[in-house]
Design an enzyme around this catalytic site. Structure first.
Site, PDB file in Angstrom:
ATOM      1  N   ARG A  41       0.885  -1.209  -0.016  1.00 32.53           N
ATOM      2  CA  ARG A  41       0.109  -0.113  -0.065  1.00 32.53           C
ATOM      3  C   ARG A  41       0.936   1.255  -0.044  1.00 32.53           C
ATOM      4  NH1 ARG A  41      -3.517   2.956   4.361  1.00 32.53           N
ATOM      5  NH2 ARG A  41      -5.162   3.460   3.144  1.00 32.53           N
ATOM      6  N   ILE A  67      -7.090   7.666  -0.723  1.00 33.25           N
ATOM      7  CA  ILE A  67      -6.868   6.102  -0.987  1.00 33.25           C
ATOM      8  C   ILE A  67      -7.810   5.963   0.282  1.00 33.25           C
ATOM      9  CG2 ILE A  67      -4.877   6.348   0.543  1.00 33.25           C
ATOM     10  CD1 ILE A  67      -3.823   3.878  -1.188  1.00 33.25           C
ATOM     11  N   SER A  68      -8.672   4.736   0.045  1.00 25.68           N
ATOM     12  CA  SER A  68      -9.791   4.439   0.721  1.00 25.68           C
ATOM     13  C   SER A  68      -9.030   3.730   1.931  1.00 25.68           C
ATOM     14  CB  SER A  68     -10.681   3.314   0.350  1.00 25.68           C
ATOM     15  OG  SER A  68     -11.260   3.980  -0.647  1.00 25.68           O
ATOM     16  N   GLN A  69      -9.670   3.534   3.040  1.00 25.32           N
ATOM     17  CA  GLN A  69      -9.365   2.737   4.116  1.00 25.32           C
ATOM     18  C   GLN A  69      -9.172   1.179   3.922  1.00 25.32           C
ATOM     19  OE1 GLN A  69     -12.144   2.827   7.285  1.00 25.32           O
ATOM     20  NE2 GLN A  69     -10.836   1.470   8.738  1.00 25.32           N
ATOM     21  N   PRO A  70      -7.924   0.721   4.286  1.00 23.25           N
ATOM     22  CA  PRO A  70      -7.816  -0.902   3.771  1.00 23.25           C
ATOM     23  C   PRO A  70      -9.052  -1.928   4.313  1.00 23.25           C
ATOM     24  CG  PRO A  70      -5.671   0.057   4.566  1.00 23.25           C
ATOM     25  CD  PRO A  70      -7.033   0.996   4.899  1.00 23.25           C
TER      26      PRO A  70
END
EC number: 2.1.1.77
Length: 218
Positions: A41, A67-70
């Site tokens: 990431r 960037i989205s939360q994992p």
């Protein structure tokens, strides 16, 4: 953007810890968890974010996008139930992290970004050249990609006020769409299955996404 392309033992250890945290939150799909564990990431963020890249949070990537939360990436990916070789349309490329997760899961990914600067940034992102199954498009997500339809699956990574009708048209019968739909200040994750005579809607947890906007931004 200044990127780091070194994937150290430290990074791998942090990824493993991140995956354990996502699993503890209820994600059980081992293929999705393995994909999260595989993809570095920190490559998708400016090197200034290296120390926090594996914190389970969203981070800014410019142009008002994140960037989205994992956990969110894992949640949507698990709901999508990707099978190898399926054609998946993604609305909102952003950093391309979600697109790569889908590619690792075996999908043929068609991803649309409306922000020209983010689209251009991804064109320069050398790591993405490892994934020839991802095709990048600059355009309006509400319009989809009619020329490449129908799609087995569609994933929307921005908050939609409603289910976009043109995207539903481009989903094959039996196909699934995962979409966060606005319900006030949050969005409810929904999974739409297209039927011969309509749609079936399943309702899931609430999340917070950036809004899905119409048109293209140069």
């Amino acid at each position: 953007m200044r990127r780091s392309y070194e994937d150290t033992y430290r990074h791998k250890g942090l990824r493993k810890k991140l995956v354990e945290g996502i699993r503890s939150k209820g994600i059980k799909d081992e293929n999705v968890l393995n994909a999260i564990n595989t993809v570095p990431r920190h490559f998708f963020l400016d090197s200034a974010f290296d120390d926090v890249a594996y914190v389970d949070k969203a981070f800014p990537i410019g142009e008002g996008q994140t960037i989205s939360q994992p956990y969110t990436v894992a949640y949507q990916s698990a709901l999508l139930e990707v099978k190898k070789g399926e054609k998946v349309l993604e609305i909102g490329t952003g950093s391309a992290y979600q697109a790569v997760i889908l590619a690792v899961l075996g999908a043929m990914v068609y991803t649309i970004e409306r922000q020209k600067k983010l689209y251009d940034e991804n064109k320069k992102f050398t790591y993405l050249k490892q994934f020839p199954t991802i095709k990048f498009f600059y355009g309006d997500g509400y319009e989809g990609l009619k020329a490449y339809a129908p799609f087995d699956k569609i994933i929307i990574t921005a908050a939609a006020p409603e289910i976009p009708p043109k995207l539903l048209e481009q989903l094959k019968v039996g196909g699934k769409m995962v979409i966060p739909v606005d319900i006030g200040n949050v969005q409810q994750m929904r999974r739409i299955t297209k039927l011969e005579d309509g749609i079936d809607i399943e309702y899931f947890d609430n999340f917070s996404f950036v809004p899905m906007l119409q048109g293209r931004n140069s």
